[in-house]
Enzyme design. Structure first.
Site: not given
Ligand code: THU
Length: 149
Positions: A98, A44, A55, A57, A101
């Site tokens: 999420c 991320n 994110c 992914e 993603c």
């Molecule tokens: N995040 C991801 O990288 N992938 C996900 O599927 C869920 C959330 C990151 C976004 C943010 O930088 C941190 O996790 C907290 O939400």
């Protein structure tokens, strides 16, 4: 844990060490498996303008697409956890992609004609939850709805 899941979770954990997450202090790593067995990773990338954060992914899939290989995606491993004082991700609760993603993953899935395997784990430990993308995002809108793919 299958060999595929083990390999992807290990790669995702290594990728998470490069997370730029000074705001949430929640590090996420992703590792995408391509059909030739190669792995492309992402972490991320947060931003001082919080809503612009990316994110793990999405970063990994964008990297795959930038090398022209979106149709070759087979599976993804995702890990994450709260960072400790030293910046290392902690915890053993699996992190699932999420909603945004899941939609980004669906683009690769439909363009390649595959139902992706999605392996989710925490920053540590052997707890894993494995899914097919179609279970995480049923009845998805995708390229086929626009006559593409
Ligand atoms: N995040 C991801 O990288 N992938 C996900 O599927 C869920 C959330 C990151 C976004 C943010 O930088 C941190 O996790 C907290 O939400």
């Amino acid at each position: 844990m299958t060999d595929e899941a083990r390999r992807l979770i290990d790669a995702a954990r290594a990728a998470a060490t490069n997370a730029h997450a000074p705001y949430s202090r929640f590090a996420v790593g992703a590792a995408v498996l391509l059909s030739d067995g190669s792995i492309v990773t992402g972490a991320n990338v947060e931003n001082a303008s919080y809503g612009l954060s990316l994110c793990a992914e999405t970063v990994a899939i964008a990297t795959v697409s930038a090398s022209g290989r979106l149709r070759e995606v087979v599976a993804i491993g995702v890990i994450g956890g709260a960072m400790d004082a030293a910046g290392r991700a902690t915890g053993d609760t699996p992190v699932r992609p999420c909603g945004r993603c899941r939609q980004v993953l669906n683009e690769a899935a439909q363009m390649g004609g595959r139902d992706l395997a999605v392996h989710c784990a925490g920053a540590q430990g052997d707890a894993i939850a494995s899914y097919r993308l179609s279970a995480l995002l049923p009845d998805a809108f995708g390229p086929a709805d626009l006559g593409i793919g």
